[in-house]
Each structure stands twice: as C-alpha cells, then as structure tokens.
Scaffold this motif. Structure first.
Motif, PDB file in Angstrom:
ATOM      1  N   GLU B 234      36.429  38.153  40.855  1.00 34.55           N
ATOM      2  CA  GLU B 234      36.254  37.316  39.461  1.00 34.55           C
ATOM      3  C   GLU B 234      37.114  36.350  39.952  1.00 34.55           C
ATOM      4  N   ASN B 235      36.327  34.969  39.309  1.00 33.93           N
ATOM      5  CA  ASN B 235      36.868  33.675  39.907  1.00 33.93           C
ATOM      6  C   ASN B 235      37.049  32.990  38.484  1.00 33.93           C
ATOM      7  N   THR B 236      37.153  33.175  37.112  1.00 37.09           N
ATOM      8  CA  THR B 236      36.985  33.336  36.269  1.00 37.09           C
ATOM      9  C   THR B 236      38.347  33.663  35.891  1.00 37.09           C
ATOM     10  N   VAL B 237      39.694  34.099  36.281  1.00 34.46           N
ATOM     11  CA  VAL B 237      40.222  34.625  35.593  1.00 34.46           C
ATOM     12  C   VAL B 237      41.298  33.613  35.293  1.00 34.46           C
ATOM     13  N   THR B 238      42.032  34.407  33.944  1.00 36.29           N
ATOM     14  CA  THR B 238      42.567  33.224  33.207  1.00 36.29           C
ATOM     15  C   THR B 238      44.221  33.604  33.443  1.00 36.29           C
ATOM     16  N   ASN B 239      45.006  32.416  32.580  1.00 43.41           N
ATOM     17  CA  ASN B 239      46.740  32.420  33.456  1.00 43.41           C
ATOM     18  C   ASN B 239      47.253  33.882  32.559  1.00 43.41           C
ATOM     19  N   LEU B 240      46.440  34.059  30.630  1.00 42.27           N
ATOM     20  CA  LEU B 240      46.632  34.891  30.062  1.00 42.27           C
ATOM     21  C   LEU B 240      46.266  36.322  30.783  1.00 42.27           C
ATOM     22  N   GLN B 241      45.204  36.553  32.007  1.00 45.25           N
ATOM     23  CA  GLN B 241      44.911  37.691  31.767  1.00 45.25           C
ATOM     24  C   GLN B 241      45.543  37.853  33.431  1.00 45.25           C
ATOM     25  N   ARG B 242      47.024  37.018  33.732  1.00 46.60           N
ATOM     26  CA  ARG B 242      46.941  37.249  35.230  1.00 46.60           C
ATOM     27  C   ARG B 242      48.005  38.591  35.257  1.00 46.60           C
ATOM     28  N   PRO B 243      48.304  38.790  34.413  1.00 44.38           N
ATOM     29  CA  PRO B 243      49.510  40.551  34.075  1.00 44.38           C
ATOM     30  C   PRO B 243      48.292  41.806  34.699  1.00 44.38           C
ATOM     31  N   MET B 244      46.845  41.752  33.879  1.00 40.04           N
ATOM     32  CA  MET B 244      46.347  43.089  33.953  1.00 40.04           C
ATOM     33  C   MET B 244      46.298  42.526  35.255  1.00 40.04           C
ATOM     34  N   PHE B 245      46.264  42.274  36.225  1.00 35.41           N
ATOM     35  CA  PHE B 245      45.532  42.439  38.111  1.00 35.41           C
ATOM     36  C   PHE B 245      47.064  42.187  38.872  1.00 35.41           C
ATOM     37  N   GLU B 246      47.996  42.131  38.492  1.00 40.28           N
ATOM     38  CA  GLU B 246      49.260  40.601  39.215  1.00 40.28           C
ATOM     39  C   GLU B 246      49.956  42.085  40.195  1.00 40.28           C
ATOM     40  N   ASN B 247      49.907  43.342  39.135  1.00 38.73           N
ATOM     41  CA  ASN B 247      50.575  44.509  39.586  1.00 38.73           C
ATOM     42  C   ASN B 247      49.954  45.686  39.886  1.00 38.73           C
ATOM     43  N   SER B 248      49.032  45.160  40.242  1.00 34.89           N
ATOM     44  CA  SER B 248      47.978  46.169  40.436  1.00 34.89           C
ATOM     45  C   SER B 248      47.419  46.649  41.766  1.00 34.89           C
ATOM     46  N   PRO B 249      47.524  48.276  42.826  1.00 30.80           N
ATOM     47  CA  PRO B 249      47.501  48.037  43.856  1.00 30.80           C
ATOM     48  C   PRO B 249      45.727  48.197  44.021  1.00 30.80           C
ATOM     49  N   LYS B 250      44.887  48.145  42.850  1.00 28.80           N
ATOM     50  CA  LYS B 250      43.731  48.699  42.778  1.00 28.80           C
ATOM     51  C   LYS B 250      43.366  46.822  43.157  1.00 28.80           C
ATOM     52  N   PHE B 251      44.137  46.034  42.996  1.00 30.90           N
ATOM     53  CA  PHE B 251      43.276  44.675  42.685  1.00 30.90           C
ATOM     54  C   PHE B 251      44.476  43.279  43.541  1.00 30.90           C
ATOM     55  N   THR B 252      43.594  42.257  44.573  1.00 28.76           N
ATOM     56  CA  THR B 252      44.065  41.038  45.205  1.00 28.76           C
ATOM     57  C   THR B 252      44.261  40.224  44.150  1.00 28.76           C
ATOM     58  N   LEU B 253      45.002  39.320  43.683  1.00 27.44           N
ATOM     59  CA  LEU B 253      45.016  38.232  42.810  1.00 27.44           C
ATOM     60  C   LEU B 253      45.813  37.007  43.683  1.00 27.44           C
ATOM     61  N   THR B 254      44.464  36.218  44.034  1.00 29.73           N
ATOM     62  CA  THR B 254      45.477  34.686  44.914  1.00 29.73           C
ATOM     63  C   THR B 254      44.387  33.873  43.512  1.00 29.73           C
ATOM     64  N   ALA B 255      45.222  32.671  44.063  1.00 31.85           N
ATOM     65  CA  ALA B 255      45.849  31.661  43.181  1.00 31.85           C
ATOM     66  C   ALA B 255      44.679  30.231  44.635  1.00 31.85           C
ATOM     67  N   VAL B 256      43.657  30.012  44.006  1.00 31.16           N
ATOM     68  CA  VAL B 256      43.357  28.903  44.831  1.00 31.16           C
ATOM     69  C   VAL B 256      42.922  27.795  44.359  1.00 31.16           C
ATOM     70  N   PRO B 257      44.140  26.995  44.656  1.00 31.40           N
ATOM     71  CA  PRO B 257      43.722  25.381  44.209  1.00 31.40           C
ATOM     72  C   PRO B 257      42.330  24.347  44.285  1.00 31.40           C
ATOM     73  N   THR B 258      42.075  24.113  43.562  1.00 31.98           N
ATOM     74  CA  THR B 258      40.752  23.003  42.572  1.00 31.98           C
ATOM     75  C   THR B 258      40.643  21.768  42.987  1.00 31.98           C
ATOM     76  N   GLY B 259      39.277  21.238  43.060  1.00 32.29           N
ATOM     77  CA  GLY B 259      39.938  19.762  42.658  1.00 32.29           C
ATOM     78  C   GLY B 259      39.745  19.102  41.098  1.00 32.29           C
ATOM     79  N   ASN B 260      39.797  20.318  40.290  1.00 27.92           N
ATOM     80  CA  ASN B 260      39.664  20.049  38.929  1.00 27.92           C
ATOM     81  C   ASN B 260      40.179  19.769  38.536  1.00 27.92           C
ATOM     82  N   TRP B 261      40.464  18.586  36.978  1.00 26.81           N
ATOM     83  CA  TRP B 261      41.744  17.966  36.846  1.00 26.81           C
ATOM     84  C   TRP B 261      41.332  17.742  35.505  1.00 26.81           C
TER      85      TRP B 261
END
Lengths: 319, 493
Positions: B234-261
């Motif tokens: 899923e690529n619409t994860v918000t910053n608020l939802q970050r903690p749900m994935f951040e430290n879980s071994p089940k998921f990889t969370l990556t920040a990808v820069p975009t050109g949206n401003w």
C-alpha cells in the motif's frame, strides 16, 4: 380497522413525499455539483463546466427537475448516475441486496440473543446475571461502532488472523462469496443491536413482572415458570416489536459507518461514495429509498402491534 | 527415433522450467476506486485504474530506478540537431497478450489516440508538442514536434501513455490487452481484478504467477487490509499510520520522495507582492525544516521554492534557511517598516493546508508578517479562492521538471497561479528545450529554478514523501517511485 390501515398508509405516503422534497432541497443547497467535482482536480475551466452542466441537465430550474425526478421515482426510474453513467436502479439493486444480507444475519444472531438476555436480566433483576449482561450492554451501546469494529479487526484479523479484516467481494457477487468476510461486520452490528433490544426487553419484563395481574397470578398460586411463560412474557415482548422494527430499518438503511469501515458494498457505502463524488442523483435516490424503508417498516410494526394487542385494536375500532 | 526425440524434448522442457523457476504465488494490491463503476482499463482515460494498467501495458520509455529514461518498448532514440524530430527504434519480436505482434502501427495508433481532441485524454497535455507521428518502418517511428523539445523521452515516460494494439480503442477499456508482464484474466473494478503472469514477457517471465488488484475506496480500510494480510502493498500510508508498520517484522516501510508539493501562492500582480523584495521576504520568513516536521510529521523533503522534485536530474541544489532579520530588512526597504498584513485562503480539501497556514502564521509573525487564515468551503476553493484571492494555498502533483516549470510559471501558462511574468525566465525555459547537450540543459534548468527562488511569488516549502508499506513475504520489490517499479521482478513467499 380497514379505514385505519388506509389512513396510516396515506400518512406514510405523505411523509415520503415531504421527505423527498427535503432531500431534493438539501442536495440543491449543497455547494458544488457533479460537474465541479468531475472537473475539479485539474482546475476546471468555465467553458468545460458549462458544457458539462448542459450535458447533465443541471442548468434547468430546480422545480422542473424535481417534478421529473419525483415522477420517475414513482415508476421505479431513479434516473442515471452521473459518474458511472449507469441506471441508478441497476446500481442500487445489488447494493441493497447486500445490505439486506448483512441485516438478515445481524438479525438472525441479534434478535433471539437479545430476547433471551433481556428476559434473563429482567427476571434476575439486580442480581449477578443482570449486572454482568447489563454492563456489557452499556459498553456495547456506548462504544461507537467504528471503535468496536476497529478493535475487533485488530484482535481477530491482525493479531489472531482468524477472520478477514475487510470485505473484498464486489457488489454483484453471489452470497457464498461473502463468507467468511461478512462475519466481523455481522458481529459488530449484532453487538450494538443486541444491546439496544435487550435493554428494552429487560425493562418491559421488569414492568410486567411488577404489574397487578402478575402479582394476582402469583397470589393465586400459579407456578412461577408457568406464570412467566403464559402471562408475563407475551405481554412483555410486545413492545419489543417496535424496537426490532426500528433496528431493521436502521440495518436496511445501510449502516453507513460499518459498511465504510469494513469496505462492505452495501447501500451505506454507496451513499458515502456518491456524496464524495457529488453524484447527486444517486444520493437523492438512496436517501429516498432509506426514508421509504423507515416509513414502511414502522407502518408494519404498528400494524403488527395492534394485531397482537387487543387493547390497541379495540381502541381504534370504537372510535 | 520419434519417441526418443519426444522424450528428450520432454526432459529438455523439464530442465528448462526448473532452471527458470516457474512463477509462483499471488501478489495482492488495492486500488483506490477513484472512479467507481466508470473505472476502466483504457490507460489514457480519466477512469483508468493505474494499479492495473501499469502491470498489463508497457510504455515506449520508462524510468529506471533512478528516474532517468530507459528502454521499454523503444530500445533506443535520437533527435535531429534542433530537437524537433525524434526517431525511436522499437523492440522487435514483442507480442501483445492476444498474440498479435507489436510494431510501429500500434505506436502510431496509441499516440494519435492520446492526441485526439475528441477523446479528451488528460494525458494529452504531456504530448501536446507532438505535431505528427510517422512509421519509418515496421520497427521505427518518427515524431515531428511543433517546438524544439530536448527531453522528449521524459514526456513519453508519462505513466498513462501505454501502447495498445492498433484499432483496439473501443474495446481496450474492458480487454486490457497490452504487452506488459501480466495478462488480464478478469476485470472487476469494484471487486477483485485477476491477472496472470505473461510467460512471453520480453524481459523474462515474471516471478509471481498471479496478481489480484482489489478496489478498496477507503484509505483506513486499505491499511486494515494490509495489516490483516489481505493485501501485500500500500502506498498511501499516512504519517499517523506509520507506527503500525514501523517496528513490525511483518512489514517493510519505506519513504519514497515524490514531486507532489503543497504551498502558498502570493499573487505577483497584487499589492504588496508586486515588489520582488516583499515576495522574497514572505518566503524567507518560513522555516521549511520546521514546516516539514510540524505539518508533515517529517514526511517531506525541503524545497526552496522549486517545483522540481527532489530526486529529479534537473533539481537545483539551493539552500534556504529561515532569515527573520533579512525578511524584516527587505520589508523595510520595500516601504513596510511595520510589516504587512496578509490574508491566506485555505480549505480542508487538502487536509494539510490549514496546518501549513497555521505553522507559517507563527513563523512569519516574527518577521512582522501578520497572517490571518481564511478557511473557505472545499467545494468553492478552486473556483473562488485559488487564482482569485491575493494569497491562497495550492497543491500540485508531480510533473517532469520542464512541464512543472512551464505549467506553473511561464508568462502565458493557463494555470500560472501566481501571475508570474518574467521574460528572462521564459527565455531560459525556451533555451533549455532546444539544448541537446544534457549538462548544458541541466545548467539552464538549474538557473531557471534559482531565478524562481530569487523572484517567484510561490512559497514551496517541501515536497511530500510517500510511505510505502510492503508485506515482508514480498521480495525483490523496487522501493522507488511507483512508475519505475519493475513488476516482473517481484516474488512472493
């Protein structure tokens, strides 16, 4: 009796037509329309906007559009959806069937359970079973559905992995495909509704058990359980019909929050999607359908109560 | 003898498959159901479901993992000396999913469809410089442009411009026939769309056997589906939802820069912003790092008023620390020693706008810029506030550098939201388009961005970073901008 029924039906129809007016007016007042929404993101231009409004007949006076819409709705033609360019009656059909399915299972679980628990808590008033179930019921009633839904998803689908968290099946699929995805929404809905109906049944059982005729029966020496089943319960459960009816109407109207949380393709989610897409014909159609459901079910419930309760029946007859 | 041959054939076939590791498993992803039941597989229609078309259809040119143009259905390209004629060599021996072979006629058809005004494709603006497309031979096409355009391959990288079989325009919305690594089995926009591996894919057979692309409109529901293992990515994860994935071994969370401003537009044709010093001051007063933290929860990359995305090859490296004293001095020089009053129009249609305006209000106050926030209903925002009020919030989605600079700042641009008119800037852009040498071209684009940072009326404090959450059972997944993910590479356990 017949005139009374006819009068109620006439009143029901009047309510629906007033509601339809309110819905139409409400939707008219909303800022923005299907065209501003459709052309929004890439910064709509005025010419395109005008053309789009012409295409969709949005430039005609409101009363003309209302008459056309209302007459269409009478014949079952709810108009065309703006976005899907499809007939609304076709779209709504499948969604409504799904809401019906959800409601059916929730009722199947909820009503018998609520009756049973209501009677238990009523008969054992202020004793252990009552305290336990009433407390649970208060929690079930007061915790908003989206919270309990999210908690259940967390426990049963994220931690335990027993049930799928959300519904992935699309609107027109056969019933069998909704299993096991439908289980969690059914559980959440039955929780809320069991609590409501149970509390209603409980208080009416308590009331009846304290009434003169029950005391009379007890004094006459009627065995306790016979008294409960033959004299108390039939009277105590009558008021429940109305609560159950309201619950059914609530369920059929598409339980918006639940359907959105679980991604369930029912009437409620369709309504939300339509609102955010400014698909006003669909919003109007669903609002009208839901209003009609409320009116019909309330009517049926009132008639049923009257048939079941001789007092009410004769009261009307004498008039 | 015949039997022996067949037997060897069978053994050979078996060894070949075992060496190549047959595709296995199912990868599942959600799409946002943005267009409900009018969703379509026509890659250039408004209702296209990108999450499906990107897997079943290919482009002529696609970004490599660093964002630079690389071969896809076109293997090489070249331009004439003034960049008005581009010749593309096509890959040979490629077959569409229906068995027909891909050639220059299909390219002509697909490109002309984008350009056809009747079709009203939103992708048309990306290719509007194309005057004419011709087939030189079966595997060569030539584009004639109306203006010099040195970065034509970048334009063809647009995520919507995908090749479909000649004449398939009326049916493509449902059939989805392309040349991509996956083939359509069943299209159900509101339910589960099923894809299967295209064993004849020109870059080798895919790693997963099947894909399911599922329509889930609600963002929260998508996250729940991901957490519960019903979807893999899923690529619409918000910053608020970050903690749900951040430290879980089940998921990889990556920040990808975009050109949206997102940013604030100060109209350069209205007082006091007609004075370039005031424009500089209002931008200088912003502490961009703090804005990224406060508004985006850290999910952004600081920008110095350039719309060019952070990892774009043409991005200018500019520093722009907050300078309160500098801002005060500029305001005083411009004749506002007591500061200025500014009304900033926002709406909740972009949820971060009100936060951005509030944070900026605090920061700018120190420089004597007194901000009043005016929140208007979302519905009327684009029509009544944006490009109407002196100062309003804005947002733009990613575009190639040249397109972003042109569409937002060129004097004659339709959506020149800040009413920015600067002949020097226009000339720089024109020169860059004609310049075929990459380094010189880059220097011109950089100069244009620096010029904007000096003179523009638009405060662009940051580019938004997207969070990608991926189930750990998925391997070989390119954690790059969506358009560059190589879908045939991934495997699932």
């Amino acid at each position: 009796m017949l005139t009374m029924i006819l009068r109620r039906i006439f009143l029901g129809l009047a309510t629906i037509s007033i509601v339809s007016l309110i819905i139409f007016a409400g939707v008219e007042i909303l800022p923005g329309d299907a065209c501003t929404q459709y052309l929004e993101q890439d910064q709509a231009d005025v010419e395109l906007l005008e053309k789009c409004r012409d295409d969709l007949n949005l430039n005609r006076p409101a009363h003309e559009r209302y008459t056309e819409w209302a007459l269409g709705a009478l014949t079952g033609d709810l108009g065309m959806s703006v976005n899907g360019e499809a007939k609304i009656s076709d779209l709504v059909g499948a969604r409504f069937a799904n809401s019906l399915l959800l409601a059916f299972f929730a009722l199947l679980v909820g009503v018998p359970l609520a009756m049973l628990l209501g009677v238990i808590t009523g008969l054992w008033r202020d004793r252990k079973p009552d305290i336990i179930f009433s407390t649970i019921a208060i929690f079930a009633m007061t915790i908003p559905e989206f919270v309990s839904a999210t908690l259940l998803i967390l426990v049963f689908s994220v931690w335990l992995g027993w049930l799928p968290g959300i519904v992935l099946t699309s609107a027109g699929s056969p019933i069998s495909e909704f299993f096991p995805e439908i289980l969690l929404p059914v559980i959440v809905l039955s929780l809320v509704m069991t609590a409501h109906v149970m509390r209603m049944v409980r208080s009416s059982v308590i009331e009846v058990m304290a009434s003169d005729y029950v005391q009379m029966a007890t004094l006459k020496g009627v065995p306790y359980w016979q008294m409960v089943f033959r004299h108390a319960l039939p009277n105590a459960l009558l008021p429940a019909i109305n609560v159950v009816a309201l619950t059914i109407a609530w369920l059929l109207g598409g339980v918006v929050v639940i359907e959105v949380v679980f991604n369930y393709p029912g009437l409620g989610r369709m309504m939300i999607d339509a609102i955010s897409d400014r698909d006003l014909p669909v919003v109007q159609a669903i609002a009208l359908i839901v209003a009609s459901i409320y009116v019909c079910i309330n009517l049926t419930a009132d008639l049923m109560t009257m048939i079941a309760n001789p007092k009410l029946r004769t009261m009307y007859l004498r008039k | 003898m015949k039997k022996l041959l067949t037997a060897t054939g069978v053994i050979l076939a078996m060894t070949v498959t075992s060496v190549m590791a047959a595709p296995s498993g199912t990868f599942r992803q959600a799409h946002e159901l943005g267009f409900g039941s009018s969703s379509s597989l026509d890659p250039i229609s408004k209702g296209r479901v990108f999450q499906i078309t990107e897997k079943i259809m290919s482009r002529l040119v696609r970004p490599d993992t660093t964002g630079k143009p690389s071969a896809d259905l076109a293997v090489s390209w070249s331009a004439n000396s003034d960049a008005t004629e581009w010749t593309f060599k096509l890959r040979e021996g490629v077959k569409f999913h229906d068995g027909s072979s891909f050639g220059s006629e299909d390219v002509l058809y697909s490109i002309n469809r984008v350009l056809d005004p009747e079709i009203k494709s939103p992708a048309r603006s990306a290719l509007k410089m194309i005057d004419k497309v011709e087939a030189v031979d079966e595997s060569t096409v030539k584009f004639s442009l109306s203006t010099p355009f040195a970065d034509m391959p970048l334009q063809l990288m647009d995520y919507r411009i995908r090749m479909i079989p000649e004449g398939s325009g009326d049916t493509i919305a449902m059939t989805g026939i392309g040349t991509g690594p996956f083939k359509l089995v069943k299209f159900d926009a509101e339910g589960v769309t099923k894809l299967v591996a295209n064993m004849d894919y020109y870059e080798g057979a895919p790693g997963v056997a099947e894909m399911e692309i599922i329509g889930i409109g609600d963002g929260q529901a998508r996250v729940q589906a991901l957490l519960g293992g019903q979807i893999d990515f899923e690529n619409t994860v918000t910053n608020l939802q970050r903690p749900m994935f951040e430290n879980s071994p089940k998921f990889t969370l990556t920040a990808v820069p975009t050109g949206n401003w997102r940013g604030l537009v100060f109209r350069t044709d209205q007082e006091p912003f007609t004075d370039v010093r005031v424009r500089q001051a209002v931008r200088m007063a912003a502490d961009r790092n703090e804005l990224v933290q406060l508004v985006m929860g850290g999910g952004g990359v600081v920008a110095c008023d350039t719309p060019v995305k952070p990892d774009d090859q043409y991005r200018a490296a500019i520093e722009c620390p907050q300078d309160i004293e500098g801002a005060k001095k500029l305001l005083a020089d411009a004749g506002y020693p007591n500061g200025i009053d500014v009304e900033v129009y926002v709406a909740t249609l972009e949820p971060t706008w009100p936060k951005l305006a509030e944070a900026y209000q605090q920061q700018a106050a120190r420089a004597g810029i007194r901000v009043t926030i005016k929140q208007v209903p979302s519905d009327g925002f684009w029509k009544e506030a944006w490009m109407k009020k002196t100062v309003a919030a804005t947002r733009w989605n990613e575009r190639p550098a040249d397109q972003a600079l042109h569409e937002i700042y060129l004097s004659t641009a339709k959506w020149n939201e800040s009413f920015y008119k600067d002949e020097g800037f226009d000339a720089l852009l024109g020169k860059a388009r004609r310049e075929l040498d990459f380094d010189k071209r880059k220097a011109l684009y950089v100069q244009a961005q620096e010029h904007l940072h000096q003179t523009a009326g638009t405060l662009i404090p940051y580019h938004v970073t997207k969070l990608y959450a991926l189930n750990s059972r998925v391997k070989n997944f390119d954690m790059v901008v969506n358009e560059a993910i190589r879908w045939h590479k991934i495997t699932v356990e």
